[in-house]
Every structure is written in structure tokens, then in C-alpha cells.
Design an enzyme around this catalytic site. Sequence first.
Site, short mmCIF file in Angstrom:
data_model
loop_
_atom_site.label_atom_id
_atom_site.label_comp_id
_atom_site.label_asym_id
_atom_site.label_seq_id
_atom_site.Cartn_x
_atom_site.Cartn_y
_atom_site.Cartn_z
N HIS A 169 -7.58 18.98 4.32
CA HIS A 169 -6.87 17.86 4.93
C HIS A 169 -5.39 18.18 5.17
CE1 HIS A 169 -8.29 14.10 6.31
NE2 HIS A 169 -7.97 13.32 5.30
N ASN B 65 -3.91 8.32 5.33
CA ASN B 65 -4.43 7.11 5.97
C ASN B 65 -3.35 6.12 6.37
OD1 ASN B 65 -6.84 8.34 5.44
ND2 ASN B 65 -7.52 6.85 3.94
N ASP C 42 -6.34 18.26 10.73
CA ASP C 42 -7.64 18.90 10.51
C ASP C 42 -8.71 18.20 11.34
OD1 ASP C 42 -7.15 16.67 8.57
OD2 ASP C 42 -9.25 17.01 8.12
N ASN D 120 -8.86 9.32 9.95
CA ASN D 120 -8.11 8.14 9.51
C ASN D 120 -6.61 8.25 9.73
OD1 ASN D 120 -10.34 6.64 8.75
ND2 ASN D 120 -10.40 7.57 6.72
#
Length: 191
Positions: A19, A66, A91, A112
Site C-alpha cells: 500500500h 482512506n 498501488d 479507498n
Amino acid sequence: MKVVVGLGNPGRNYEGTRHNVGYDVIDSLAAGPRCGRFQSRFQAQIAELSEDAEKVLLVKPETFMNLSGRSVRQVMDFYQLPLTELLVVCDDINLPLGKLRVRARGTHGGHNGLRNIQEHVGSTEYARLRIGVDAPTDDAVDHVLGRFRPGERAVIQDAVQKAAQAVVVWVTRGTQACMNQYNVGTAKEPE
């Protein structure tokens, strides 16, 4: 001025995870001699890069993935920049490991961080550079928060370097030139 946002999660627990490849690209760009030191502003770590007489803000939101849109919105509003001056690096589990994909606009595609940016800026009309981290074999959250396997590390390190080069092309020559140069032939198989 251009703004390049690398998405990731802050803190040592997330360093080296799938991530955080957006952060890795920003760190790669910031390692050069034409970049200042990171400072905390706009709920992010921000450094200023000079690239071909263009001022580029390198941004690593510290709001966690997020909630990245809050930081992005603050930067864009403060500098009164249109979304055409924004590139988001992140990513992508829908791309093979190491493959790069540049787009001038588009949906969040289930990511997200991109979803939250879209909500905060009210548009999908900003460029993004996605880096393939492979599809999960089981839980997607565990996959993106997991680290790369030893056989994958060389591939992703190469992809991060190519992504940093792609950012420079985006800054100096624009989205179309970046897409033409980096959207083909960038996938590699892990050993």
C-alpha cells in the site's frame, strides 16, 4: 506549480508494504539534489522539488490512506491550483506486479485512497499513476498491508524507479507523453 501525491500509510509499521508504494516513489524523487527537506503541512509531509524550472510539491498525506483526500484538498485549495496540476501515485491490486498505468482521469476503481480524494475534490478529473502490486490470493486488506516477498522486491524497486521517472515526464512533458512512454511493457514476472 505541480503537485505529486504519493499515497500510503504513515509510520514504521507500514514501511515496505504494498500500500505504500506511492510513498516510496515520493521518497525516491525527494532523494535527489534538487529537492528540499520534508516539512509537516496540510496533514502531510511536503517537500519542494525543482524539475526543469518547474516547482513541484511532493506530498505524502499523513491522514492514513482512506482519508488522503483531506490533505490533498488542503494543498490544492491553499495554492489555488486546478486539478490538471495534480498527479496521484498509488498501488493497484488489479495490475500485475511492477506494471505502471498512467491515466489522465478515471474512477477510484475500488481504491479507498482515490475514492476519498474524489470525494474531497469533487471530481475524477486528475491524473493518476498506478503501480501494480499483484492481485491478492486471499484477503485484499492483508495483501495490501503486507510486505513484498523476497522474489518480488527487485521487481517493485525497479517499478518505483520507473514510476519516479514517469513523474518527471508528467511534470516536464504532460500526461499524454507520460502515458505514451509508460503504459506499455512495464510488467515483469517475479523470480
